[in-house]
Design an enzyme around this catalytic site. Structure first.
Site, PDB file in Angstrom:
ATOM      1  N   ASN A   9      15.652   7.812  34.611  1.00 60.14           N
ATOM      2  CA  ASN A   9      16.041   9.181  34.284  1.00 60.14           C
ATOM      3  C   ASN A   9      14.763   9.987  34.143  1.00 60.14           C
ATOM      4  OD1 ASN A   9      16.953  11.560  33.233  1.00 60.14           O
ATOM      5  ND2 ASN A   9      17.690  10.695  31.291  1.00 60.14           N
ATOM      6  N   LYS A  11      14.473  13.090  33.701  1.00 60.46           N
ATOM      7  CA  LYS A  11      14.618  14.264  32.825  1.00 60.46           C
ATOM      8  C   LYS A  11      13.999  15.486  33.516  1.00 60.46           C
ATOM      9  CE  LYS A  11      14.803  11.071  29.004  1.00 60.46           C
ATOM     10  NZ  LYS A  11      14.611  10.798  27.598  1.00 60.46           N
ATOM     11  N   HIS A  97      24.208  12.452  28.160  1.00 55.65           N
ATOM     12  CA  HIS A  97      22.925  12.042  27.584  1.00 55.65           C
ATOM     13  C   HIS A  97      22.739  12.719  26.222  1.00 55.65           C
ATOM     14  CE1 HIS A  97      18.663  11.445  26.979  1.00 55.65           C
ATOM     15  NE2 HIS A  97      18.753  10.464  27.862  1.00 55.65           N
ATOM     16  N   GLU A  99      20.304  14.077  24.923  1.00 53.73           N
ATOM     17  CA  GLU A  99      19.590  15.365  24.969  1.00 53.73           C
ATOM     18  C   GLU A  99      20.543  16.491  25.348  1.00 53.73           C
ATOM     19  OE1 GLU A  99      16.546  13.928  27.562  1.00 53.73           O
ATOM     20  OE2 GLU A  99      15.742  12.716  25.920  1.00 53.73           O
ATOM     21  N   GLU A 169      22.198   4.287  24.288  1.00 52.28           N
ATOM     22  CA  GLU A 169      20.875   4.837  24.019  1.00 52.28           C
ATOM     23  C   GLU A 169      20.830   5.340  22.572  1.00 52.28           C
ATOM     24  OE1 GLU A 169      18.888   6.119  28.004  1.00 52.28           O
ATOM     25  OE2 GLU A 169      19.854   7.830  27.095  1.00 52.28           O
ATOM     26  N   GLY A 175      12.229   8.103  23.606  1.00 46.33           N
ATOM     27  CA  GLY A 175      10.948   8.808  23.663  1.00 46.33           C
ATOM     28  C   GLY A 175      10.111   8.653  22.403  1.00 46.33           C
ATOM     29  N   SER A 215      12.988   3.853  25.025  1.00 43.80           N
ATOM     30  CA  SER A 215      11.648   3.251  25.006  1.00 43.80           C
ATOM     31  C   SER A 215      11.591   1.873  25.655  1.00 43.80           C
ATOM     32  CB  SER A 215      11.097   3.202  23.574  1.00 43.80           C
ATOM     33  OG  SER A 215      11.018   4.506  23.038  1.00 43.80           O
TER      34      SER A 215
HETATM   35  P1  13P Z   1      12.606   6.853  27.109  1.00 47.36           P
HETATM   36  O1  13P Z   1      12.622   5.610  27.966  1.00 47.36           O
HETATM   37  O2  13P Z   1      11.505   7.808  27.478  1.00 47.36           O
HETATM   38  O3  13P Z   1      12.664   6.520  25.662  1.00 47.36           O
HETATM   39  O4  13P Z   1      13.956   7.647  27.449  1.00 47.36           O
HETATM   40  C1  13P Z   1      15.137   6.958  27.443  1.00 47.36           C
HETATM   41  C2  13P Z   1      16.193   7.836  27.985  1.00 47.36           C
HETATM   42  O5  13P Z   1      16.579   8.804  27.346  1.00 47.36           O
HETATM   43  C3  13P Z   1      16.737   7.522  29.298  1.00 47.36           C
HETATM   44  O6  13P Z   1      17.873   8.282  29.571  1.00 47.36           O
END
Ligand code: 13P
Length: 253
Positions: A9, A11, A97, A99, A169, A175, A215
């Site tokens: 992903n 983003k 997601h 976010e 997640e 992150g 992560s």
């Molecule tokens: P990270 O791997 O940067 O923690 O992000 C995970 C994520 O949100 C994947 O959709």
């Protein structure tokens, strides 16, 4: 036997020109043989999807989007429909997601509409669920995730579930460099299978792929992917480098 799936992903990262460089690096790093053993999916921003279609053709690597609108078409300024993505050859779409839940106020109800539209148009939804740190501290993480799974899959039939991928997640692990321990992740994946068994049956619970995200990197992937209930990863930061993505994919072989 559930085939492992590793999805990147991206983003809101990489311009079109940067994306082309990275996608070509990924294509060179991931051999067709590897891509035949593990499903590899790259999810760049919308503007790079048509480049993904050109670059990944014949490579065994698939690509996906990070969102859709739940309507077919119409006056929805700034939005992208499932049919537009299918027309590009897009196979996957990340939905719900954290976010998007957090910054764009997406609710389980809205995400449910999107899951249904994705399935109707032939996209494979990667449905994201996961609790916040506060919810985990309150000890309500299983309840929250069960609620997300149940509400987001409302009116999705058992047959369509064959195409749904779930990604657990935990918000506190995204992150932050803080990964859920393999036991914590595996435990929640087992809980998700219980929810699926309640909603559907043991076959659906046993055959749905459940990815872990938060992560995940080339150092911790092997242990996470070695767990019985973890069928792959949804990778953020570590998917932005071809060599670390390849190491994660290899950890899943
Ligand atoms: P990270 O791997 O940067 O923690 O992000 C995970 C994520 O949100 C994947 O959709």
């Amino acid at each position: 036997m559930r085939k492992k799936l590793i999805a990147g992903n991206w983003k809101m990262n990489k311009s079109l020109s940067e994306a082309k460089v990275l996608m070509n690096e990924i294509k060179s790093a991931v051999s067709k043989e590897v891509a035949s053993k593990v499903d590899v999916v790259v999810c760049p921003p919308f503007i790079s999807l048509s480049a993904a279609a050109e670059i990944f053709v014949g490579s065994g690597i698939e690509f996906g989007a990070q969102n859709i609108h739940y309507k077919d078409d119409g006056a929805f300024t700034g939005e992208i429909s499932a049919s537009m993505l299918r027309d590009l050859g897009c196979e996957y779409v990340i939905l719900g997601h954290s976010e998007r839940r957090q910054y764009f106020h997406e609710t389980n109800h809205l995400i449910n509409f999107k899951v249904i539209k994705a399935l109707e148009k032939g996209l494979t939804p990667i449905l994201c669920v996961g609790e916040t740190l506060e919810q985990r501290e309150q000890g309500i993480e299983v309840k929250i995730v069960d609620e997300q799974v149940t509400m987001c899959l409302k009116d999705v039939c058992a047959m369509d579930m064959q195409r749904v991928v779930i990604a657990y997640e935990p918000v506190w692990a995204i992150g932050t460099g803080k990964t859920a321990s393999p036991e914590q992740a595996d435990g929640m994946h087992m809980e998700i299978r219980k929810s699926l068994e309640n909603l559907y049956n043991a076959t659906v619970a046993g055959s749905t792929r459940i990815l872990y995200g938060g992560s995940m990197n080339d150092k911790n992937a092997k242990e996470l992917l070695g767990k019985q209930n973890i069928d792959g990863g949804l990778i953020g930061g570590a998917a932005l480098k071809a060599d670390s993505l390849l190491k994660i994919i290899e950890a899943g072989l």
